[in-house]
Design a protein around this motif. Structure first.
Motif, PDB file in Angstrom:
ATOM      1  N   SER A   4       0.841  -1.229   0.267  1.00 56.86           N
ATOM      2  CA  SER A   4      -0.199   0.063  -0.040  1.00 56.86           C
ATOM      3  C   SER A   4       0.842   1.176   0.141  1.00 56.86           C
ATOM      4  O   SER A   4       2.095   1.043   0.188  1.00 56.86           O
ATOM      5  CB  SER A   4      -0.890  -0.029   1.349  1.00 56.86           C
ATOM      6  OG  SER A   4      -0.176   0.168   2.443  1.00 56.86           O
ATOM      7  N   THR A   5       0.272   2.305  -0.246  1.00 52.66           N
ATOM      8  CA  THR A   5       0.661   3.674  -0.304  1.00 52.66           C
ATOM      9  C   THR A   5      -0.221   4.828  -0.042  1.00 52.66           C
ATOM     10  O   THR A   5      -1.601   4.512  -0.294  1.00 52.66           O
ATOM     11  CB  THR A   5       1.815   4.036  -1.444  1.00 52.66           C
ATOM     12  OG1 THR A   5       2.427   5.197  -1.274  1.00 52.66           O
ATOM     13  CG2 THR A   5       1.006   4.464  -2.690  1.00 52.66           C
ATOM     14  N   THR A  23       5.247  -2.898   2.097  1.00 52.76           N
ATOM     15  CA  THR A  23       4.788  -4.100   1.510  1.00 52.76           C
ATOM     16  C   THR A  23       4.976  -5.088   2.687  1.00 52.76           C
ATOM     17  O   THR A  23       5.866  -4.978   3.534  1.00 52.76           O
ATOM     18  CB  THR A  23       5.591  -4.736   0.427  1.00 52.76           C
ATOM     19  OG1 THR A  23       5.621  -3.847  -0.598  1.00 52.76           O
ATOM     20  CG2 THR A  23       5.522  -6.115  -0.009  1.00 52.76           C
ATOM     21  N   THR A  36       2.633  -0.748  -6.781  1.00 52.40           N
ATOM     22  CA  THR A  36       1.798   0.175  -6.211  1.00 52.40           C
ATOM     23  C   THR A  36       2.212   1.530  -6.458  1.00 52.40           C
ATOM     24  O   THR A  36       1.291   2.359  -6.822  1.00 52.40           O
ATOM     25  CB  THR A  36       1.739  -0.382  -4.868  1.00 52.40           C
ATOM     26  OG1 THR A  36       1.377  -1.759  -4.419  1.00 52.40           O
ATOM     27  CG2 THR A  36       0.760   0.590  -3.933  1.00 52.40           C
ATOM     28  N   HIS A  39       1.600   2.797 -10.033  1.00 52.03           N
ATOM     29  CA  HIS A  39      -0.017   2.650 -10.402  1.00 52.03           C
ATOM     30  C   HIS A  39      -0.254   4.142  -9.632  1.00 52.03           C
ATOM     31  O   HIS A  39      -0.975   4.914 -10.285  1.00 52.03           O
ATOM     32  CB  HIS A  39      -0.730   1.677  -9.995  1.00 52.03           C
ATOM     33  CG  HIS A  39      -2.319   1.774  -9.975  1.00 52.03           C
ATOM     34  ND1 HIS A  39      -2.859   1.697 -11.229  1.00 52.03           N
ATOM     35  CD2 HIS A  39      -3.360   1.799  -9.182  1.00 52.03           C
ATOM     36  CE1 HIS A  39      -4.156   2.077 -11.062  1.00 52.03           C
ATOM     37  NE2 HIS A  39      -4.337   2.101  -9.548  1.00 52.03           N
TER      38      HIS A  39
END
Length: 88
Positions: A4-5, A23, A36, A39
């Motif tokens: 996630s971020t 991660t 991630t 994107h």
């Protein structure tokens, strides 16, 4: 959650700030953190961002974090010095 971020878009300055890309330890070294970030960077560009920054724990003690951000195109701009207030 495997990776996630968090990102914050400043529309007035057309800048996105990334925080805490990470991660899960069981899923590291599979390209998920990189995917991630790429994107999220694409989404930021679609939203109008032209500059992106990240606060990276890139000190010598955190080479993996620095490597991840550099792998998607970030480069060192500045280094913050921690501010410490001693008691007393």
């Amino acid at each position: 959650m495997a990776a996630s971020t968090i990102m914050w878009l400043d529309e007035a300055n057309r800048t996105t700030q990334f925080e805490l890309a990470g991660t899960h330890p069981d899923y590291r070294r599979l390209g998920l953190g990189r995917a991630t970030l790429l994107h999220a960077m694409h989404l930021a560009q679609e939203a109008g961002a032209r500059h992106m920054t990240v606060a990276c724990l890139g000190a010598p003690g955190h080479p993996t974090a620095r490597g991840l951000y550099c792998s998607v195109g970030f480069r060192e701009f500045t280094r913050d010095a921690p501010l410490i207030k001693s008691g007393g």
